[in-house]
Each structure stands twice: as C-alpha cells, then as structure tokens.
Design a protein around this motif. Sequence first.
Motif, PDB file in Angstrom:
ATOM      1  N   ASP A  13       1.152  -0.871   0.079  1.00 44.42           N
ATOM      2  CA  ASP A  13      -0.141  -0.405   0.219  1.00 44.42           C
ATOM      3  C   ASP A  13       0.779   1.402   0.172  1.00 44.42           C
ATOM      4  O   ASP A  13       0.477   2.058  -0.261  1.00 44.42           O
ATOM      5  N   MET A  14       1.870   1.518   1.105  1.00 46.00           N
ATOM      6  CA  MET A  14       3.077   2.241   1.121  1.00 46.00           C
ATOM      7  C   MET A  14       3.799   3.188  -0.444  1.00 46.00           C
ATOM      8  O   MET A  14       3.458   3.899  -1.216  1.00 46.00           O
ATOM      9  N   TRP A  16       1.367   1.705  -3.380  1.00 45.69           N
ATOM     10  CA  TRP A  16       0.840   1.988  -4.381  1.00 45.69           C
ATOM     11  C   TRP A  16       0.681   3.554  -3.797  1.00 45.69           C
ATOM     12  O   TRP A  16       0.814   4.529  -5.185  1.00 45.69           O
ATOM     13  N   VAL A  17       1.024   4.406  -2.568  1.00 44.78           N
ATOM     14  CA  VAL A  17       0.688   6.049  -2.671  1.00 44.78           C
ATOM     15  C   VAL A  17       1.957   6.481  -3.109  1.00 44.78           C
ATOM     16  O   VAL A  17       1.318   7.607  -3.522  1.00 44.78           O
ATOM     17  N   GLN A  20       1.204   6.381  -7.098  1.00 43.68           N
ATOM     18  CA  GLN A  20       0.437   7.048  -7.573  1.00 43.68           C
ATOM     19  C   GLN A  20       1.310   8.511  -7.812  1.00 43.68           C
ATOM     20  O   GLN A  20       0.729   9.672  -8.161  1.00 43.68           O
TER      21      GLN A  20
ATOM     22  N   ASN B 280       3.159   3.873   9.311  1.00 44.21           N
ATOM     23  CA  ASN B 280       2.981   3.130   8.303  1.00 44.21           C
ATOM     24  C   ASN B 280       1.994   3.279   7.817  1.00 44.21           C
ATOM     25  O   ASN B 280       2.008   3.877   6.693  1.00 44.21           O
ATOM     26  N   ALA B 283       0.994   6.557   7.385  1.00 44.06           N
ATOM     27  CA  ALA B 283       0.856   7.308   6.067  1.00 44.06           C
ATOM     28  C   ALA B 283       0.626   7.480   4.854  1.00 44.06           C
ATOM     29  O   ALA B 283       0.497   8.104   3.804  1.00 44.06           O
ATOM     30  N   ILE B 284       0.195   5.921   4.587  1.00 48.38           N
ATOM     31  CA  ILE B 284      -1.201   5.405   3.877  1.00 48.38           C
ATOM     32  C   ILE B 284      -2.204   6.568   3.544  1.00 48.38           C
ATOM     33  O   ILE B 284      -3.051   6.464   2.767  1.00 48.38           O
ATOM     34  N   SER B 287      -1.919  10.289   2.998  1.00 51.42           N
ATOM     35  CA  SER B 287      -1.666  10.621   1.303  1.00 51.42           C
ATOM     36  C   SER B 287      -2.940  10.071   0.838  1.00 51.42           C
ATOM     37  O   SER B 287      -3.291  10.869  -0.150  1.00 51.42           O
ATOM     38  N   ALA B 288      -3.886   8.844   1.223  1.00 51.70           N
ATOM     39  CA  ALA B 288      -5.067   8.520   0.013  1.00 51.70           C
ATOM     40  C   ALA B 288      -6.036   9.659   0.599  1.00 51.70           C
ATOM     41  O   ALA B 288      -7.000  10.131  -0.671  1.00 51.70           O
ATOM     42  N   PHE B 291      -5.192  12.749  -2.087  1.00 49.17           N
ATOM     43  CA  PHE B 291      -5.715  12.324  -3.102  1.00 49.17           C
ATOM     44  C   PHE B 291      -7.131  12.102  -3.760  1.00 49.17           C
ATOM     45  O   PHE B 291      -7.282  13.130  -4.310  1.00 49.17           O
ATOM     46  N   PHE B 301     -10.671   4.928  -8.436  1.00 50.03           N
ATOM     47  CA  PHE B 301      -9.954   5.362  -7.804  1.00 50.03           C
ATOM     48  C   PHE B 301     -10.238   5.776  -6.426  1.00 50.03           C
ATOM     49  O   PHE B 301      -9.764   5.473  -5.548  1.00 50.03           O
ATOM     50  N   LYS B 308      -8.216   1.441   0.885  1.00 51.42           N
ATOM     51  CA  LYS B 308      -6.855   1.448   1.621  1.00 51.42           C
ATOM     52  C   LYS B 308      -6.552   2.152   3.335  1.00 51.42           C
ATOM     53  O   LYS B 308      -5.755   2.527   4.450  1.00 51.42           O
ATOM     54  N   ASN B 312      -5.709   0.047   6.387  1.00 45.92           N
ATOM     55  CA  ASN B 312      -4.386   0.887   7.147  1.00 45.92           C
ATOM     56  C   ASN B 312      -5.158   1.661   8.500  1.00 45.92           C
ATOM     57  O   ASN B 312      -4.206   1.789   9.355  1.00 45.92           O
ATOM     58  N   LYS B 315      -5.468  -1.549  10.808  1.00 44.43           N
ATOM     59  CA  LYS B 315      -4.290  -2.273  10.484  1.00 44.43           C
ATOM     60  C   LYS B 315      -3.576  -1.232  12.315  1.00 44.43           C
ATOM     61  O   LYS B 315      -3.172  -1.801  13.276  1.00 44.43           O
TER      62      LYS B 315
END
Lengths: 123, 482
Positions: A13-14, A16-17, A20, B280, B283-284, B287-288, B291, B301, B308, B312, B315
């Motif tokens: 996933d990291m 992927w980010v 992008q 981790n 951060a995902i 960023s998502a 977006f 998308f 995601k 996460n 997680k």
Amino acid sequence: MGKNILIVDDEPDMCWVVSQIIQSQGLNVVTAYTGEDACFKLSKGDFSVVFLDAKLPDMDGLDVARRIHAIVKERPLVVLVSGYHYRDDPIVRNAQEEGLICCFLAKPFSNEELIGILISLSC
Amino acid sequence: MSENPIKSSFQIQYEMLLNAIPSSVLMVDRKLQILSVNENFLIKSQRSKDTTVGRHLADVFPLVILQSTCIEESIRNVFNSSIAVKGQKMTYRAPGVPLRIYYYSILPIQSDQIILIMEDVTEQFRLSEEVRRVERHLASIVESASDIVLSTDIDGRVLTWNSAAEKLSGLKTQDVYGRYFFDFCDANQKQMVEQIFQRMKTSNAAHTTEFNLLTPSNSGTILISWVFSPMKDDYSKTVGTVVVGRDLAERLKLELQLRQSQKLTALGVMAGGIAHEIRNPLAICSSAAQFLQEDRIPDEFQKECAKKIQTNIQKASAIIENLLRFARSSLDTEMIEVDLISVLKETIDLVTNQAKVQKIKIHLSLQKSSVVVSGVPGLLQQVFMNIFLNAINAMPTGGVLSITVNSVEDRVIVRIIDTGVGIPAGELDKIFDPFHTSSPVGQGTGLGLSICYSIIRQHLGSIQAESRLGQGAAIIVTLPLL
C-alpha cells in the motif's frame, strides 16, 4: 532527468501511495519490496532517484544505500522514507553528512512534501 | 533424780529433731513468749539463743514484720480457736540480715503452746519470679509480633491467638478460642488445612503454605503465607501445632508494581518497532486522504483510496489494541481457563514489529491448535513477551526465533529458541536472579526473567534455560495442562 524512479518498501500500500504521487508528476516508477531486490534493480544504474524505506524485512534502508554507494557507478539520489526515525535523528543527519542519502521524508508526509522533494531534485 | 537422765535424753533427742528440720521452728506460749527455737531460726535471723528464748515475740521479730503480718493477732486467734493457720507469706527484713521470704504456719499444740513454723521460700520465690518474667517476656514477643502467631491443640482447635491475628482477621481471641482453625479459612481450602493438622500429628517437620484467612468483619479474605510446626512436650510427644502467618498483601502489591513497571520497560524496548508499524498505515491513510481532496478523480480510484484508508486504520488500531491489552492486563489476577496458543499468537503479534525491524524471522510450530491451561492470560503473555524480547535482543544482526509447543502427558512444554549470542556457561544459573542483566548499564533492569520465574511458579510450572555461547539460547517453559 528522464530516468525511472525506484520505490522500495515492503508494504504494498505504501508503494501504491508513493507511486500515485510520483506518477501524477508524469514520472515512471518501479517498485521493489526487499533490500536485495532494490540492490539488484539499482545495480543496473538506470534510476535517477530512489525512495527508500528505512526498515525492510531483509536489511535496513541505510544498508541498501551503503551498498549502492559502494557498487553503483552512476548513483541515484536517495530519499530515506521512514517512520522509524524522528526529525533531527542523528542517524539521519550522519547519513546525510556521509552522502548516503540526500533527503529525509518522515512518515506520514503530505503529498506536497513528496512533490516538493521531486522538484528540488529536479526530476 | 532417776527421771532426770531420761528427761535429758528426751531433751537431747527433741533438740536434735528440732534442729534437723530445714525450717525455722519456734514454740510460743499464750503470752507470746518464745519458749524454744531451733538452730535454723537462729542462723537465719542471726540471733543467739540467749537473746531469743524467753523473750517476747515483739523483742525478736522486727516491728515492721509484726505489723505487716499481724502475726501476734494470728497467734492469739489460734490459741482461742485451736484452728491452725497455714501457708501465710512473710517477707523478713531486718537490719544486717539478707531479705528472706517465708511461708509460715501456726499450729496449736497441747500444753497451751503453739508452734510457729517458718519455711524459707526465698529461692523458690526468686525462681518463680524469674519464670514469670520469662513467661511475660515470651508473651510480649508473641503479642508484639506483626505476624500472626497462634497455637492449637492436636486436632487444630485454637488455644492462643495473638494481637496481630486479632488485628488482621478482625476476630477476637474469644471468637476463636476452642474452635477449629480451619473454620476460619476460605471454604475451598478448608480440607487442605485440615489435612495439614492431620499431618502435624505424626510429622516432625514444619509445613509451609499459602492460603486465605477469612476476615468476617468485611466479609472478605486475606492471603497469608503460613508455617505450621508441631508443638512437642518434654517427652517429644506432639501436643499441638504452632501456626505463624504473614500477611502477603504488601508483598503482592510490590510484586504487582514490579511486574507493571517491568512491562513498561518492555514497551520501551518495542517503541521503535511500534513507531514504524503505526506510521506506515498513517502515512498511507494521509496520502490517500489527500488524493481524495483532489478534483475530478475517477470513481474507481476514489473507492480504492477509501478502502486503503479503512484497511490501514484497522491495522494501526490493531497494533494499539494489542499494546493496550499488554499494558493493562497485569491488573487481572484471576486464574481462568486459557488457551496457551492464543496467548502465544497474540504475544508474537506484539513483537512482530520489533522482530521485523531487526530482521528476525519468527517460526511457530504447533502440535495442536489449542492447548488449555489454568492461568492468568495477562501474566502468561508477560512471560512470553519477556522471553521473546530477550531473544530478539540477543540477535542484533537478525536471526530466527523458533517457538515450539508440545504436550507431554499432563504438561505442556513451550521451547523458545533463538540463534543469538547465547548465554555464557557461568551465567546460565543466574539468569533468573533479580537484577541480573547482561545489558549495558541503563539498558536492562535485570528483572524480566526473574518476573517470568515468579509468574511461572505461581502457575505451578517451571522455567529453564539452555545455551552455549555463540550458539543461541533456549528457554523452556513447562506448565501443567488443565
């Protein structure tokens, strides 16, 4: 620069980010999930920049940087991407002074920060 | 004239007899005049016969004695009533004469006389005073002790109960006297305590144990560490049991605090791994989310970003959940049915982050998917956490951590094997000692394995170490199966 950018992180996933964000700037990316794979891909020398995770399952990001420093002639610019280190971490500062890395990007980051780095590296 | 020699022969025999008596003997007439005395009296009072015989009692005995004993009055009463006075106490204090204590009797005899017999009991009195002093001293030791001290008869009925016992249990001596001691124990431990008393009847050795004492005033119990010792008489026959008990509340409190603080040390060790593993997913997500803020993003998308973010967050949350569970669980102390495999898996999840940043592979090899033991899950997790972290610390440049679980008869054996630096032979028998550490100053408390040891002992299990320097180490935990 025109060359590819390598993203090294064991977390898909990291990758992927980061992909992008970089691709949004019209750049090509390649990913590697382990340090070994990263070294192999970098040894061919066709990457201008590598976004390198600090902790990989088989080796530390800085170990990867050290290895490519030793074996690759046309060295890429290394951006250390880490959630393990803190800002102003002496380990990061030393790596910068040694010339192993050129930038440090702390997780989590803003997309602008990453793009800013790309621009500063004139990608 | 013919009577005189016979009379004097009687006289001689009479005086011999009188002088042979180891008590002071005086013959006194109705006028309280001394008619005769034996040598014993003369020696004790340091008087001569001339200054005694024929004198009035008041001339011979010091005034203070006459006044304190009212002996003159008593003698007159005996003359009047012909009833003897026996066993009266007299403290004989006279100038230049050592203090003596007498028991005296006044016996009426014919010919209008009385016999005053004074038995010197100074020595006995001193001894019994001494005995009483020793007794008082012993009693005050028992009474002043902060430990429970009680004695029972051979069947376990309470005879004595000191103030510490009264204070800790809230039961007074009169509440417990003559009652079976095991009636004051926790119901499910009663039988066990009863058996200890049975054993005391024939045993010569002390018996050490721990069980709860009832505290009826607050309808609760307190955990006490007990020592039972058979009480013997002069002929080595068992006549009862002495029971000494120490309140474990303070020790338990300290142990709990120690375990908790050690746990925080373990959390500190894991901080690096935790930071990496939480940043981790953060951060995902970050960023998502960025977006999603952009204009004109394709539906597909958009969905992917949202998915995601959710994954996460879960997680990161799972990591925090595990941490919280580990940090807080030492407050549970109740033994319940525990699946050891789940405990091991949860603990492995917690150290996985740390293992990952140190390039350590973890292998778990199981015989069965579930192994049930009786235990406190939080404490068992702390044990395995400490062992795993020790193993991880022993492999600074990576390695393999193998965990195997085998059930053998009524026990389960967990082996935790690392490929690290190993333990030098001389250190092997010290690693479970408190404050023993191989870490540099300030990096290890040396409490981890000693806490493991105490927790495993509390679970009636055992813990051992095997190692060779440079060839890794194995810690073997054995627990009874339920």
